[in-house]
Motif scaffolding. Structure first.
Motif, mmCIF file in Angstrom:
data_model
loop_
_atom_site.group_PDB
_atom_site.id
_atom_site.type_symbol
_atom_site.label_atom_id
_atom_site.label_comp_id
_atom_site.label_asym_id
_atom_site.label_seq_id
_atom_site.Cartn_x
_atom_site.Cartn_y
_atom_site.Cartn_z
ATOM 1 N N UNK A 1 0.862 -1.065 -0.105
ATOM 2 C CA UNK A 1 -0.128 0.063 0.234
ATOM 3 C C UNK A 1 0.730 1.249 -0.068
ATOM 4 N N UNK A 2 1.765 1.198 0.709
ATOM 5 C CA UNK A 2 2.843 2.366 0.746
ATOM 6 C C UNK A 2 3.310 2.648 -0.407
ATOM 7 N N UNK A 3 3.891 1.563 -1.046
ATOM 8 C CA UNK A 3 4.371 1.737 -2.578
ATOM 9 C C UNK A 3 3.530 2.415 -3.479
ATOM 10 N N UNK A 4 2.214 1.799 -3.548
ATOM 11 C CA UNK A 4 1.211 2.431 -4.429
ATOM 12 C C UNK A 4 0.752 3.709 -3.954
ATOM 13 N N UNK A 5 0.959 4.417 -2.820
ATOM 14 C CA UNK A 5 0.618 5.554 -2.576
ATOM 15 C C UNK A 5 1.828 6.460 -3.095
ATOM 16 N N UNK A 6 2.961 5.971 -3.210
ATOM 17 C CA UNK A 6 4.010 6.726 -3.536
ATOM 18 C C UNK A 6 3.995 7.067 -5.073
ATOM 19 N N UNK A 7 3.510 5.875 -6.033
ATOM 20 C CA UNK A 7 3.455 6.018 -7.225
ATOM 21 C C UNK A 7 2.222 6.557 -7.792
ATOM 22 N N UNK A 8 1.361 7.055 -6.989
ATOM 23 C CA UNK A 8 -0.038 7.645 -7.173
ATOM 24 C C UNK A 8 0.201 8.882 -7.901
ATOM 25 N N UNK A 9 -0.388 9.199 -9.141
ATOM 26 C CA UNK A 9 -0.155 10.477 -9.824
ATOM 27 C C UNK A 9 1.058 10.699 -10.620
ATOM 28 N N UNK A 10 1.762 9.586 -10.650
ATOM 29 C CA UNK A 10 3.041 9.528 -11.171
ATOM 30 C C UNK A 10 3.032 8.524 -12.636
ATOM 31 N N UNK B 1 -6.628 4.275 -6.778
ATOM 32 C CA UNK B 1 -7.883 4.481 -6.526
ATOM 33 C C UNK B 1 -8.040 4.113 -4.726
ATOM 34 N N UNK B 2 -7.494 3.326 -4.213
ATOM 35 C CA UNK B 2 -7.568 3.100 -2.803
ATOM 36 C C UNK B 2 -7.416 1.670 -2.188
ATOM 37 N N UNK B 3 -7.808 1.317 -1.285
ATOM 38 C CA UNK B 3 -7.646 -0.134 -0.619
ATOM 39 C C UNK B 3 -9.361 -0.349 -0.154
ATOM 40 N N UNK B 4 -9.538 -1.700 -0.398
ATOM 41 C CA UNK B 4 -10.799 -2.374 -0.111
ATOM 42 C C UNK B 4 -10.347 -3.385 0.615
ATOM 43 N N UNK B 5 -10.914 -3.350 1.958
ATOM 44 C CA UNK B 5 -10.625 -4.504 2.767
ATOM 45 C C UNK B 5 -11.775 -5.437 2.848
ATOM 46 N N UNK B 6 -11.574 -6.737 2.925
ATOM 47 C CA UNK B 6 -12.602 -7.832 2.736
ATOM 48 C C UNK B 6 -12.031 -9.007 3.546
ATOM 49 N N UNK B 7 -13.051 -9.197 4.781
ATOM 50 C CA UNK B 7 -12.529 -10.409 5.341
ATOM 51 C C UNK B 7 -13.220 -11.653 4.775
ATOM 52 N N UNK B 8 -12.409 -12.709 4.309
ATOM 53 C CA UNK B 8 -13.078 -13.582 4.034
ATOM 54 C C UNK B 8 -13.436 -14.741 5.063
ATOM 55 N N UNK B 9 -14.745 -14.664 5.846
ATOM 56 C CA UNK B 9 -14.841 -15.374 6.738
ATOM 57 C C UNK B 9 -15.943 -16.178 6.565
#
Length: 78
Positions: free
Chosen positions: A14-23, A28-36
């Motif tokens: 996630x940190x790497x994707x944030x650094x590359x955003x706009x470049x 678009x963001x992170x979607x958390x989904x718990x596969x329970x």
């Protein structure tokens, strides 16, 4: 041992994707989904809902990652 919000927010992917955003990419963001779900059909429904949300956001691709997942749920991610 449930992952805490801090772990998700500070995950290296996630940190790497944030650094590359706009470049290089439009992150678009992170979607958390718990596969329970314990059944295959339950897991399919959950995965389809996440895919629908990504499509509504305009996503053209996805990265699936995990934090502290093991067992049945982990096998299904792979």
């Amino acid at each position: 041992n449930v992952p805490r919000t801090w772990l998700w927010q500070n995950q290296p992917v996630v940190q790497g994707l944030c650094r590359r955003h706009g470049k290089e990419i439009n992150f678009l963001g992170v979607m958390l989904h718990r596969m329970s779900a314990n059944s295959y059909s339950g897991k399919q429904v959950g995965a389809l809902r996440v895919a629908q949300m990504a499509k509504l956001m305009g996503a053209q691709g996805a990265i699936v990652t995990r934090v502290n997942v093991s067992g049945n749920r982990f096998v299904d991610i792979c």
